[in-house]
Every structure is written in structure tokens, then in C-alpha cells.
Design an enzyme around this catalytic site. Structure first.
Site, PDB file in Angstrom:
ATOM      1  N   GLU A 118       1.009  -0.661  -0.661  1.00  5.48           N
ATOM      2  CA  GLU A 118       0.451  -0.175   0.285  1.00  5.48           C
ATOM      3  C   GLU A 118       0.575   1.267   0.274  1.00  5.48           C
ATOM      4  O   GLU A 118       1.813   1.635   0.647  1.00  5.48           O
ATOM      5  CB  GLU A 118      -0.551  -0.041   1.149  1.00  5.48           C
TER       6      GLU A 118
ATOM      7  N   HIS B 154      -3.417  -2.693  -8.651  1.00  3.22           N
ATOM      8  CA  HIS B 154      -4.969  -3.474  -8.055  1.00  3.22           C
ATOM      9  C   HIS B 154      -5.707  -3.294  -9.214  1.00  3.22           C
ATOM     10  O   HIS B 154      -6.298  -4.323  -8.943  1.00  3.22           O
ATOM     11  CB  HIS B 154      -4.944  -2.022  -7.266  1.00  3.22           C
TER      12      HIS B 154
ATOM     13  N   ASP C  78      -7.160   1.699  -8.077  1.00  2.88           N
ATOM     14  CA  ASP C  78      -5.768   2.154  -7.522  1.00  2.88           C
ATOM     15  C   ASP C  78      -4.793   1.577  -8.753  1.00  2.88           C
ATOM     16  O   ASP C  78      -5.159  -0.049  -8.341  1.00  2.88           O
ATOM     17  CB  ASP C  78      -5.445   2.224  -6.598  1.00  2.88           C
TER      18      ASP C  78
END
Length: 230
Positions: free
Chosen positions: A156, A197, A207
Site C-alpha cells: 500500500e 490493484h 488504484d
């Protein structure tokens, strides 16, 4: 469907982890201590700037993390699947994510057993903080696709689709982490195996978004990977 054991991939683990640490030491921003402030990104009226908030009090160095520059902030056991990868499942992909929230809130989300979500690593917008939330051997719930979750590591990055804050330091820190993972598990350094993603089959997310510079990122990963393997 389970795959056959691939224990030969463990041979690169020690060398790759050490090389990743060395690359950080010579070029990337060092991980700051728990009481140091992170340089804030330009704020918006509706949100706090990523990095402006202090990290959670539990942020600490842990010698048992898989990636030496990271600190260990464990996700709830309700938010990932214990495993023994790569024996149980081969690690074949790295999936790039965007948090859509500031770092402390994302870490708190992973700790909440009701959220049913996690990622292996979270990188701050400044690139100065890397948290590991799930062991690489375990299956994080990050891609929305069970098959890919079992065969990937999720990273992330702090920011929002409508306010991307992809700094040079973030790209560099992430690229060394991805390169280290690729060297450790023999993941090919290409766009078939390093995915956004949005590119995961059956994903409902967008994203890391159009602002993510894949050409820049892949060049950084390739450079770091060459240095790790030599």
C-alpha cells in the site's frame, strides 16, 4: 488449487534482504524514529496532509520483520490467512495499492478485526516510513481475488486517487522493496508480475490510478533488482 513446494526459492532470502538494507543505507531516506515528525505534504481543506500525523504509539523496530527497513505493526489475525509460503503457494506477483487514507488510519484499519482487509506493507507518501503488517509467508487480504492473494505480496502507498502524492522518495523506497521481494522469490521484474490493484482479475478497485508512473517505477525496480542480484 495448491501448487507444489518451491523451497529452492528460499536460497535468495538472506542475500536479498541484506542487499535491500544496503540500498536503503546508501540512497533512500532512513526510517525515522517514533518521535520524529514526517515532512507534511501540502494540505487540502478537506483532509489532513499524509504524513502530518504522528505514527501510532506501537510503531517500533522489530528484528523479525521480513524487510529490514520496515517496522512491525501487526494486522488483526482476523484480517489475513496464516500460511507457509512459498511452500504452500508460490509467490509470483507484487500488487501495488493506494491507501485512500492517511497512514495511521490505514494501519488502524488493518488492526480492526471487523474490516477483513490487510496488506503486507504500507509506505508513507514521503517514503520515510515502511510498516509491515502481515508476514510474507502469510496471505494478506488485499487484492479482492483469493487466487491472487495466495500468490502475491501487497504494498500500500499513502495517498488518494484524486490527490496522488507519489513523491520520488516514495517511488524509490517502494522500488527497492519490490525488487527485494522479486529477488527473494524469483518473481520476474515485468508488468505481467508487478501489477496495479486495478489489473487483478475481478478487482473492483481503480488504484494506483492514472497518476502512478509505471515507466518510472519499473526502471527503479529494474535498477534496484540488478544491484541486489550482483
Amino acid at each position: 488449487m495448491e501448487d507444489s513446494p518451491l523451497s529452492r526459492r528460499r536460497l535468495l532470502w538472506g542475500a536479498a534482504g541484506a542487499a535491500g538494507t544496503a540500498l536503503v543505507a546508501v540512497g533512500l531516506p532512513q526510517l525515522m524514529g517514533p518521535d520524529e515528525k514526517v515532512k507534511a505534504a501540502p494540505p487540502t481543506p478537506a483532509r489532513k496532509a499524509p504524513g502530518a500525523a504522528r505514527p501510532p504509539a506501537t510503531l517500533r523496530r522489530d528484528p523479525s520483520v521480513d524487510y529490514a527497513p520496515a517496522v512491525w505493526i501487526e494486522a488483526s489475525e482476523s484480517n489475513y490467512t496464516p500460511s507457509d509460503r512459498p511452500e504452500a503457494y508460490p509467490i509470483e506477483y507484487v500488487v501495488i495499492h493506494l491507501t485512500t487514507d492517511i497512514l495511521p488510519i490505514m494501519l488502524a484499519t488493518f488492526k480492526d478485526p471487523e474490516e477483513r482487509v490487510s496488506a503486507h506493507y504500507v509506505i508513507s507518501s514521503t517514503g520515510t516510513r515502511i510498516a509491515q503488517c502481515v508476514r510474507e509467508r502469510d496471505v494478506a487480504w488485499h487484492s479482492g481475488n483469493v487466487w491472487y492473494n495466495h500468490r502475491s505480496i501487497g504494498i500500500e502507498h499513502e495517498g488518494w486517487l484524486d490527490q496522488p502524492l507519489y513523491t520520488d522518495a516514495m517511488y524509490e523506497a517502494s522500488a527497492v522493496l519490490t525488487a527485494t521481494i522479486c529477488a527473494k522469490y524469483d518473481v520476474p521484474v515485468d508488468r505481467d508480475h508487478i501489477l496495479g490493484h486495478i489489473e487483478v482479475p475481478e478487482s473492483t478497485h481503480e488504484d494506483p490510478g492514472d497518476a502512478w508512473n509505471w515507466n518510472k517505477y519499473m526502471k527503479l525496480v529494474e535498477t534496484a533488482h540488478r544491484r541486489i542480484r550482483t
